[in-house]
Structure formats: C-alpha cells, structure tokens
Write a protein that holds these residues in place. Structure first.
Motif, PDB file in Angstrom:
ATOM      1  N   ILE A  65       0.840  -1.197   0.000  1.00  0.00           N
ATOM      2  CA  ILE A  65       0.000   0.000   0.000  1.00  0.00           C
ATOM      3  C   ILE A  65       0.876   1.248   0.000  1.00  0.00           C
ATOM      4  O   ILE A  65       2.078   1.166   0.255  1.00  0.00           O
ATOM      5  CB  ILE A  65      -0.948   0.031   1.225  1.00  0.00           C
ATOM      6  N   THR A  66       0.256   2.372  -0.293  1.00  0.00           N
ATOM      7  CA  THR A  66       0.937   3.656  -0.203  1.00  0.00           C
ATOM      8  C   THR A  66       0.213   4.483   0.848  1.00  0.00           C
ATOM      9  O   THR A  66      -1.010   4.622   0.795  1.00  0.00           O
ATOM     10  CB  THR A  66       0.900   4.393  -1.560  1.00  0.00           C
ATOM     11  N   ILE A  67       0.975   5.004   1.779  1.00  0.00           N
ATOM     12  CA  ILE A  67       0.396   5.827   2.843  1.00  0.00           C
ATOM     13  C   ILE A  67       0.881   7.255   2.634  1.00  0.00           C
ATOM     14  O   ILE A  67       2.080   7.533   2.663  1.00  0.00           O
ATOM     15  CB  ILE A  67       0.800   5.314   4.234  1.00  0.00           C
ATOM     16  N   ASP A  68      -0.057   8.158   2.400  1.00  0.00           N
ATOM     17  CA  ASP A  68       0.259   9.561   2.191  1.00  0.00           C
ATOM     18  C   ASP A  68       0.159  10.324   3.507  1.00  0.00           C
ATOM     19  O   ASP A  68      -0.594   9.930   4.405  1.00  0.00           O
ATOM     20  CB  ASP A  68      -0.709  10.178   1.173  1.00  0.00           C
ATOM     21  N   VAL A  69       0.879  11.414   3.584  1.00  0.00           N
ATOM     22  CA  VAL A  69       0.873  12.235   4.808  1.00  0.00           C
ATOM     23  C   VAL A  69      -0.547  12.656   5.167  1.00  0.00           C
ATOM     24  O   VAL A  69      -0.926  12.645   6.343  1.00  0.00           O
ATOM     25  CB  VAL A  69       1.794  13.472   4.647  1.00  0.00           C
ATOM     26  N   GLU A  70      -1.346  12.997   4.169  1.00  0.00           N
ATOM     27  CA  GLU A  70      -2.713  13.441   4.456  1.00  0.00           C
ATOM     28  C   GLU A  70      -3.601  12.314   4.989  1.00  0.00           C
ATOM     29  O   GLU A  70      -4.673  12.563   5.509  1.00  0.00           O
ATOM     30  CB  GLU A  70      -3.366  14.123   3.245  1.00  0.00           C
ATOM     31  N   SER A  74      -4.059  11.844  14.252  1.00  0.00           N
ATOM     32  CA  SER A  74      -3.524  11.552  15.586  1.00  0.00           C
ATOM     33  C   SER A  74      -4.145  10.308  16.213  1.00  0.00           C
ATOM     34  O   SER A  74      -3.511   9.640  17.017  1.00  0.00           O
ATOM     35  CB  SER A  74      -3.715  12.755  16.508  1.00  0.00           C
ATOM     36  N   ASP A  75      -5.373   9.973  15.832  1.00  0.00           N
ATOM     37  CA  ASP A  75      -6.012   8.800  16.443  1.00  0.00           C
ATOM     38  C   ASP A  75      -5.702   7.500  15.719  1.00  0.00           C
ATOM     39  O   ASP A  75      -6.100   6.423  16.163  1.00  0.00           O
ATOM     40  CB  ASP A  75      -7.521   8.994  16.551  1.00  0.00           C
ATOM     41  N   LEU A  76      -4.949   7.564  14.614  1.00  0.00           N
ATOM     42  CA  LEU A  76      -4.617   6.359  13.861  1.00  0.00           C
ATOM     43  C   LEU A  76      -3.828   5.367  14.710  1.00  0.00           C
ATOM     44  O   LEU A  76      -4.022   4.169  14.616  1.00  0.00           O
ATOM     45  CB  LEU A  76      -3.821   6.720  12.604  1.00  0.00           C
ATOM     46  N   PHE A  77      -2.945   5.867  15.569  1.00  0.00           N
ATOM     47  CA  PHE A  77      -2.121   4.994  16.408  1.00  0.00           C
ATOM     48  C   PHE A  77      -2.614   4.949  17.856  1.00  0.00           C
ATOM     49  O   PHE A  77      -2.079   4.213  18.661  1.00  0.00           O
ATOM     50  CB  PHE A  77      -0.660   5.452  16.375  1.00  0.00           C
ATOM     51  N   GLY A  78      -3.618   5.741  18.168  1.00  0.00           N
ATOM     52  CA  GLY A  78      -4.167   5.765  19.518  1.00  0.00           C
ATOM     53  C   GLY A  78      -4.999   4.535  19.832  1.00  0.00           C
ATOM     54  O   GLY A  78      -5.246   4.216  20.990  1.00  0.00           O
ATOM     55  N   ARG A  79      -5.434   3.850  18.787  1.00  0.00           N
ATOM     56  CA  ARG A  79      -6.215   2.612  18.950  1.00  0.00           C
ATOM     57  C   ARG A  79      -5.796   1.668  17.837  1.00  0.00           C
ATOM     58  O   ARG A  79      -5.936   1.988  16.660  1.00  0.00           O
ATOM     59  CB  ARG A  79      -7.707   2.914  18.867  1.00  0.00           C
ATOM     60  N   PHE A  80      -5.247   0.522  18.197  1.00  0.00           N
ATOM     61  CA  PHE A  80      -4.721  -0.424  17.228  1.00  0.00           C
ATOM     62  C   PHE A  80      -5.778  -0.815  16.197  1.00  0.00           C
ATOM     63  O   PHE A  80      -5.477  -0.962  15.014  1.00  0.00           O
ATOM     64  CB  PHE A  80      -4.170  -1.664  17.946  1.00  0.00           C
TER      65      PHE A  80
END
Length: 94
Positions: A65-70, A74-80
């Motif tokens: 996959i490609t993960i862009d900065v946009e 902040s909650d992407l890593f706050g909950r697995f």
C-alpha cells in the motif's frame, strides 16, 4: 434498534496479527508480552515520531500500500483497531 457487533473475518484477523507483529518489531517488544489488541494504544507502548516513520514504511512494504501524509491522523495509532481498519481500507483500494 439493535446494534450488531461485527464478527472479524479470517482475513481481518490475519491482517491484525501481521500488523501487531510489525508494530512489536518496530517498538522492539516481544509480541507475546505486548498483547496488542484492538484497543491497544501504540503510543502507550512507546511509539514516537521516529518509529512511526519506520512502522509506516514496513506497513507499506508488507501490504503493498501507499500511505500519504494526508492519510495520517492523531487517532490512527491511539487505537490499534483504527490502524488495522486503515490498512484494510488501503488494501481494498488497490
């Protein structure tokens, strides 16, 4: 109105296990000791800005996959569980 809990599919479980193993490697923790589940906060396990970059790079490689900065929030890593859903969504877009 009743609510139903989604039952994880084998594919979802496999994705979650693979991401948990990658996260444990990046965080330099034993996956068995970490007990990463859907509610785990990766920041509480020691995730910081430098290893976020490493984690994202490994996820891109592992899942194609490609993960862009946009894409980042902040909650992407706050909950697995959020991270697993994010990766699965990205995979379905390819």
């Amino acid at each position: 109105m009743s609510t139903q809990t989604a039952i994880p599919t084998d594919s979802h479980i496999d994705t979650a296990e693979r991401i948990a193993a990658i996260a444990a490697e990046v965080l330099r923790i034993d996956p068995a000791d970490a007990r990463i589940d859907a509610e785990t906060n990766l920041y509480e396990l020691g995730l910081e800005s430098l290893n976020v970059v490493e984690l994202l790079s490994q996820l891109e490689t592992a899942f194609g996959i490609t993960i862009d900065v946009e894409d980042l929030s902040s909650d992407l890593f706050g909950r697995f569980g959020n991270l697993v859903e994010f990766v699965e969504t990205k995979r379905s877009q390819h």
